[in-house]
Design a protein around this motif. Structure first.
Motif, PDB file in Angstrom:
ATOM      1  N   GLY A 128      16.243  13.256 -34.680  1.00  0.00           N
ATOM      2  CA  GLY A 128      15.112  13.091 -33.766  1.00  0.00           C
ATOM      3  C   GLY A 128      15.276  13.922 -32.510  1.00  0.00           C
ATOM      4  O   GLY A 128      14.327  14.574 -32.054  1.00  0.00           O
ATOM      5  N   ALA A 129      16.472  13.930 -31.944  1.00  0.00           N
ATOM      6  CA  ALA A 129      16.719  14.724 -30.730  1.00  0.00           C
ATOM      7  C   ALA A 129      16.511  16.207 -31.010  1.00  0.00           C
ATOM      8  O   ALA A 129      15.912  16.924 -30.194  1.00  0.00           O
ATOM      9  CB  ALA A 129      18.129  14.459 -30.210  1.00  0.00           C
ATOM     10  N   ALA A 130      16.987  16.671 -32.146  1.00  0.00           N
ATOM     11  CA  ALA A 130      16.820  18.081 -32.495  1.00  0.00           C
ATOM     12  C   ALA A 130      15.347  18.424 -32.724  1.00  0.00           C
ATOM     13  O   ALA A 130      14.864  19.463 -32.266  1.00  0.00           O
ATOM     14  CB  ALA A 130      17.639  18.415 -33.742  1.00  0.00           C
ATOM     15  N   ILE A 190       1.887  15.417 -32.781  1.00  0.00           N
ATOM     16  CA  ILE A 190       1.984  15.588 -34.228  1.00  0.00           C
ATOM     17  C   ILE A 190       2.540  14.312 -34.859  1.00  0.00           C
ATOM     18  O   ILE A 190       2.000  13.809 -35.853  1.00  0.00           O
ATOM     19  CB  ILE A 190       2.857  16.813 -34.576  1.00  0.00           C
ATOM     20  CG1 ILE A 190       2.152  18.102 -34.140  1.00  0.00           C
ATOM     21  CG2 ILE A 190       3.184  16.839 -36.075  1.00  0.00           C
ATOM     22  CD1 ILE A 190       3.050  19.335 -34.156  1.00  0.00           C
ATOM     23  N   ALA A 191       3.606  13.788 -34.275  1.00  0.00           N
ATOM     24  CA  ALA A 191       4.217  12.559 -34.796  1.00  0.00           C
ATOM     25  C   ALA A 191       3.225  11.395 -34.754  1.00  0.00           C
ATOM     26  O   ALA A 191       3.178  10.582 -35.683  1.00  0.00           O
ATOM     27  CB  ALA A 191       5.475  12.223 -34.007  1.00  0.00           C
ATOM     28  N   LEU A 192       2.425  11.319 -33.691  1.00  0.00           N
ATOM     29  CA  LEU A 192       1.427  10.255 -33.603  1.00  0.00           C
ATOM     30  C   LEU A 192       0.402  10.383 -34.728  1.00  0.00           C
ATOM     31  O   LEU A 192       0.020   9.387 -35.342  1.00  0.00           O
ATOM     32  CB  LEU A 192       0.738  10.260 -32.238  1.00  0.00           C
ATOM     33  CG  LEU A 192      -0.355   9.219 -32.053  1.00  0.00           C
ATOM     34  CD1 LEU A 192       0.188   7.798 -32.245  1.00  0.00           C
ATOM     35  CD2 LEU A 192      -1.010   9.379 -30.695  1.00  0.00           C
ATOM     36  N   GLY A 193      -0.033  11.596 -35.014  1.00  0.00           N
ATOM     37  CA  GLY A 193      -0.970  11.798 -36.121  1.00  0.00           C
ATOM     38  C   GLY A 193      -0.386  11.339 -37.448  1.00  0.00           C
ATOM     39  O   GLY A 193      -1.069  10.701 -38.258  1.00  0.00           O
ATOM     40  N   ILE A 194       0.880  11.633 -37.658  1.00  0.00           N
ATOM     41  CA  ILE A 194       1.554  11.184 -38.882  1.00  0.00           C
ATOM     42  C   ILE A 194       1.676   9.662 -38.891  1.00  0.00           C
ATOM     43  O   ILE A 194       1.442   9.016 -39.914  1.00  0.00           O
ATOM     44  CB  ILE A 194       2.926  11.866 -39.027  1.00  0.00           C
ATOM     45  CG1 ILE A 194       2.735  13.370 -39.243  1.00  0.00           C
ATOM     46  CG2 ILE A 194       3.728  11.245 -40.170  1.00  0.00           C
ATOM     47  CD1 ILE A 194       4.001  14.186 -39.078  1.00  0.00           C
TER      48      ILE A 194
END
Length: 112
Positions: free
Chosen positions: A32-34, A49-53
């Motif tokens: 996650g950090a990377a 992007i993560a929220l869309g997923i």
């Protein structure tokens, strides 16, 4: 939904799991950090992007974590609403319902 209490409960459960599978959780944290490191895309863009997923996979805890991060990163309501419009367009009715949850979470995390 009380998003702050909900995420506190999820974090507590995750901490219990981390005691049982520490190497897996350390690996996930490193990944996650990377992934969130600023590069060609900003961390904020990556969180959108993560929220869309999260919306498309209907993951309440993921929605909460990514909205909370977006608030920390200074996302505006206008930015959030545009991202939610796109997620709703791509996911139809179910995505609209989960986008509404994300909107509610944004209000709560912004007030805190």
């Amino acid at each position: 939904m009380d998003w702050i209490a909900f995420l506190a409960e999820v974090e507590g459960n995750t901490n219990h799991l981390a005691r049982d599978i520490p190497e897996t959780m350390k690996g996930f944290a490193r990944m996650g950090a990377a992934a969130k490191t600023n590069g060609a895309l900003s961390e904020k863009t990556k969180e959108f992007i993560a929220l869309g997923i999260a919306i498309s996979t209907r993951c309440d805890s993921c929605i909460g974590f990514h909205v909370r991060s977006l608030v920390r990163l200074g996302a505006t309501l206008d930015e959030l609403n545009e991202a939610l419009a796109m997620a709703s367009y791509m996911g139809g009715g179910p995505a609209i319902a989960y986008s509404a949850k994300a909107r509610e979470a944004f209000e709560q995390f912004s007030a805190g």
